[in-house]
Structure formats: structure tokens, C-alpha cells
Design an enzyme around this catalytic site. Structure first.
Site, PDB file in Angstrom:
ATOM      1  N   ASP A 164     -14.224 -55.653 -19.925  1.00  0.00           N
ATOM      2  CA  ASP A 164     -15.462 -55.790 -19.156  1.00  0.00           C
ATOM      3  C   ASP A 164     -16.244 -57.024 -19.573  1.00  0.00           C
ATOM      4  O   ASP A 164     -15.953 -57.663 -20.582  1.00  0.00           O
ATOM      5  CB  ASP A 164     -16.332 -54.524 -19.307  1.00  0.00           C
ATOM      6  CG  ASP A 164     -16.329 -53.963 -20.739  1.00  0.00           C
ATOM      7  OD1 ASP A 164     -15.965 -54.710 -21.666  1.00  0.00           O
ATOM      8  OD2 ASP A 164     -16.675 -52.799 -20.920  1.00  0.00           O
TER       9      ASP A 164
ATOM     10  N   ASP B 214     -22.170 -41.742 -24.347  1.00  0.00           N
ATOM     11  CA  ASP B 214     -22.207 -40.905 -23.137  1.00  0.00           C
ATOM     12  C   ASP B 214     -20.803 -40.645 -22.575  1.00  0.00           C
ATOM     13  O   ASP B 214     -20.656 -40.140 -21.467  1.00  0.00           O
ATOM     14  CB  ASP B 214     -23.104 -41.557 -22.057  1.00  0.00           C
ATOM     15  CG  ASP B 214     -22.582 -42.927 -21.601  1.00  0.00           C
ATOM     16  OD1 ASP B 214     -21.522 -43.378 -22.108  1.00  0.00           O
ATOM     17  OD2 ASP B 214     -23.235 -43.541 -20.737  1.00  0.00           O
TER      18      ASP B 214
ATOM     19  N   HIS C  48     -18.478 -42.960 -21.913  1.00  0.00           N
ATOM     20  CA  HIS C  48     -17.891 -44.017 -21.065  1.00  0.00           C
ATOM     21  C   HIS C  48     -16.735 -44.713 -21.773  1.00  0.00           C
ATOM     22  O   HIS C  48     -16.662 -44.747 -23.000  1.00  0.00           O
ATOM     23  CB  HIS C  48     -18.957 -45.029 -20.591  1.00  0.00           C
ATOM     24  CG  HIS C  48     -19.502 -45.959 -21.637  1.00  0.00           C
ATOM     25  ND1 HIS C  48     -20.850 -46.213 -21.768  1.00  0.00           N
ATOM     26  CD2 HIS C  48     -18.908 -46.715 -22.583  1.00  0.00           C
ATOM     27  CE1 HIS C  48     -21.033 -47.083 -22.747  1.00  0.00           C
ATOM     28  NE2 HIS C  48     -19.865 -47.402 -23.267  1.00  0.00           N
TER      29      HIS C  48
ATOM     30  N   GLU D 237     -19.298 -45.670 -16.400  1.00  0.00           N
ATOM     31  CA  GLU D 237     -20.336 -44.730 -16.818  1.00  0.00           C
ATOM     32  C   GLU D 237     -20.070 -43.349 -16.219  1.00  0.00           C
ATOM     33  O   GLU D 237     -19.268 -43.222 -15.277  1.00  0.00           O
ATOM     34  CB  GLU D 237     -21.707 -45.256 -16.354  1.00  0.00           C
ATOM     35  CG  GLU D 237     -22.099 -46.600 -16.964  1.00  0.00           C
ATOM     36  CD  GLU D 237     -22.534 -46.504 -18.439  1.00  0.00           C
ATOM     37  OE1 GLU D 237     -22.132 -45.543 -19.127  1.00  0.00           O
ATOM     38  OE2 GLU D 237     -23.266 -47.399 -18.887  1.00  0.00           O
TER      39      GLU D 237
HETATM   40  C1  F6R Z   1     -16.744 -52.705 -24.598  1.00  0.00           C
HETATM   41  C2  F6R Z   1     -16.553 -51.410 -23.980  1.00  0.00           C
HETATM   42  C3  F6R Z   1     -17.419 -50.241 -24.292  1.00  0.00           C
HETATM   43  C4  F6R Z   1     -17.504 -49.932 -25.773  1.00  0.00           C
HETATM   44  C5  F6R Z   1     -18.392 -48.728 -26.026  1.00  0.00           C
HETATM   45  C6  F6R Z   1     -18.563 -48.446 -27.515  1.00  0.00           C
HETATM   46  O1  F6R Z   1     -15.764 -53.625 -24.132  1.00  0.00           O
HETATM   47  O2  F6R Z   1     -15.689 -51.306 -23.195  1.00  0.00           O
HETATM   48  O3  F6R Z   1     -16.933 -49.117 -23.602  1.00  0.00           O
HETATM   49  O4  F6R Z   1     -16.210 -49.667 -26.255  1.00  0.00           O
HETATM   50  O5  F6R Z   1     -19.645 -48.951 -25.475  1.00  0.00           O
HETATM   51  O6  F6R Z   1     -19.245 -49.491 -28.116  1.00  0.00           O
HETATM   52  P1  F6R Z   1     -19.399 -49.582 -29.691  1.00  0.00           P
HETATM   53  O7  F6R Z   1     -18.056 -49.840 -30.258  1.00  0.00           O
HETATM   54  O8  F6R Z   1     -20.339 -50.740 -29.916  1.00  0.00           O
HETATM   55  O9  F6R Z   1     -19.958 -48.283 -30.131  1.00  0.00           O
END
Ligand code: F6R
Length: 279
Positions: free
Chosen positions: A67, A136, A138, A143
Site C-alpha cells: 500500500d 482493528d 486490517h 479496513e
Molecule cells: C503497512 C500495512 C499495514 C500494517 C499494519 C500494522 O504496509 O499494510 O496493514 O501492517 O497497520 O502496522 P504496525 O506494524 O505499524 O503495527
């Protein structure tokens, strides 16, 4: 789903780096799916260390990140492109022309999404996809409520995700509201998936992902539909799993299989025919 519970976040990053290196060793033209966020940083550090020690080369790899934020100017320090350059791409021998992220700073976002899907397809698909998980539930920026069949597209971030990510920005207001993200359907086409989760803050999401129903309300639960998923968890992220003891038992058997001898015990003889219990 294979659930591997390790004692520390460091052990999680070592195992994740092992899986990346195995993919590079076994595929002629490895295609890696990469994630940003805090969780994979230690894995990238470990890969850089192995590269500097001469143990791995990334020169044959193609990469696709999950992303990118929409609307950040090129070179913005919090863009995922800059994150990847800083933590991995600029520190090892990737061919930068084959390191892809969605184009979040273009006006034709629809075209950027379609082009990304086409590039993944043209590369032959992703061999190993690394994922983190949001508090959450995701994955990538899919989301809660995302279609389980979704493809790369524009997605609005939830307030919770924006708050979680505001630690990297000057203020909550500076966190973009939109992203381009691979869809859940896109992610599920990767041949292997490894999801990393560390810290107590992820325990509820991990529980819902592995032991709850498959539901768009917890996008990560869609991974239950994939035949080759490994969860690499530290003790705290695994702390709310109901079948925790069973997962640890399975890993103990896995280890016995790997040590298997053709003329040993029954398990030993079985293990000489395969080295992994099917998920
Ligand atoms: C980032 C992504 C997100 C993160 C998720 C966890 O490329 O795809 O889904 O993996 O938000 O983020 P952290 O590792 O910062 O807790």
C-alpha cells in the site's frame, strides 16, 4: 494456518528473515510482497545484516508493497516509498526498477490501481507476501468492511488507523485520509503468506484473525481461506489465543519431523517423507 509462537519480537524477525531467504534461495526470479509499519522493521534490519554478511542477495528479486498513502508528494519522509528506501531498498542490492509501490501521488488513481494489478500479474504473481496486522484487524489498508474479494483500489483509512499511524507524523491532521491498497483478493493470490504480529496491542486482532469467524469485519480473518499461511507471533501477541497450547504442540511435532531419521522412531520415519504438517 500454521501458528508459530516465539518468545521475543527478535525471534519473530529472525524467522521472518529465514522465510524470505528460503524463498530467494528456491525461486529463480523471486517475487516478494512487502509491508511497511513498525512490525517488519526488525525483519528488514536482519535482512540487511545477512546481506552485509554476504549470505543473501536480492538482485534477482521483484517486490510489490502492499500500500501507499494518497496525496503525499514524492520524497515525503512518511511515504511508504521513502520508508522502504530507508529501511531496505537502499541498503541492499535490489534493482530499484523492480521495487514497486502503488502510485499514490498521481491524479489518475483508478489507472494507478489497475496498473498495479497488471504489474503483479505480469511478474507471475507473488511468491511470499509479508503482512502486518492493524489493531482493528486490517491487512494492508483493507479496513473492516472491505470486500474479501477486493482488488487494488482506493481506500479511506479509519480514524483508528490514522490515530495508530499518527506516531510517525507531526500530528493526526498530517496523516492522509486515503490510501491505495492491494485488495484482500489480491493478497490471497500470493502463493505463501507470512503475517507478523508483536506486542500486546495486537492480541485481540490476532485472536479474531485465527480463531474468529471469517468476516469482512476482521479483514485478516480472510487468511483462513488461504492454504499456506504462517503466523509468526511473539508471546504477547499470542496471549489471547484459545488454542495456544495446541499450536505449540504442533510446532513441537514439526521440530521432531525436521530432526527425523529414516531408521528412527515412527515419527522419525514419517518425517523422512515430509517435513511440514499440512495446515
Ligand atoms: C503497512 C500495512 C499495514 C500494517 C499494519 C500494522 O504496509 O499494510 O496493514 O501492517 O497497520 O502496522 P504496525 O506494524 O505499524 O503495527
Amino acid at each position: 494456518m500454521r501458528v508459530i509462537i516465539l518468545q521475543t519480537p527478535e525471534a519473530v524477525s529472525q524467522r521472518a528473515a529465514d522465510l524470505v531467504c528460503e524463498t530467494i534461495a528456491t525461486e529463480e526470479t523471486p517475487v516478494l510482497g512487502l509491508a511497511t509499519g513498525g512490525t517488519p522493521v526488525a525483519t528488514y534490519q536482519e535482512l540487511v545484516r545477512r546481506y552485509q554478511a554476504g549470505n543473501v542477495s536480492f538482485s534477482a528479486c521483484t517486490t510489490f508493497n502492499l500500500d501507499e498513502y494518497v496525496g503525499l508528494p514524492e520524497g515525503h519522509p512518511e511515504s511508504y516509498r521513502c520508508f522502504m528506501n530507508q529501511h531496505l531498498f537502499d541498503r541492499v542490492d535490489f534493482d530499484s526498477r523492480r521495487c514497486h509501490l502503488p502510485q499514490g501521488n498521481t491524479l489518475d488513481l483508478q489507472q494507478a490501481c489497475q496498473a498495479y494489478e497488471a504489474m503483479i500479474r505480469d511478474s507471475g504473481g507473488i511468491d511470499l507476501q509479508i503482512l502486518g496486522i492493524g489493531t482493528d484487524g486490517h491487512i494492508a489498508f483493507n479496513e473492516p468492511g472491505s470486500s474479501l474479494a477486493s482488488r487494488t483500489r482506493l481506500k479511506a483509512l479509519t480514524e483508528q488507523t490514522r490515530r495508530d499511524n499518527s506516531r510517525f507524523f507531526e500530528s493526526l491532521d498530517a496523516v492522509p485520509k486515503l490510501s491505495i491498497t492491494m485488495g484482500i483478493g489480491t493478497i490471497l493470490e500470493a502463493r505463501k503468506i507470512v503475517l507478523l504480529a508483536t506486542g500486546e496491542g495486537k492480541a485481540d486482532a490476532v485472536r479474531a484473525l485465527a480463531e474468529g469467524p471469517v468476516t469482512a469485519s476482521v479483514p485478516a480473518s480472510a487468511l483462513q481461506l488461504h492454504a499456506n499461511v504462517t503466523l509468526l507471533l511473539d508471546e504477547t501477541a499470542a496471549s489471547k489465543l484459545v488454542r495456544r497450547e495446541y499450536y505449540m504442540h504442533v510446532e513441537e511435532i514439526q521440530r521432531s519431523l525436521q530432526k527425523a531419521q529414516p531408521r528412527g522412531s515412527h515419527l522419525g520415519r514419517v518425517g523422512s517423507h515430509f517435513d511440514r504438517i499440512a495446515e
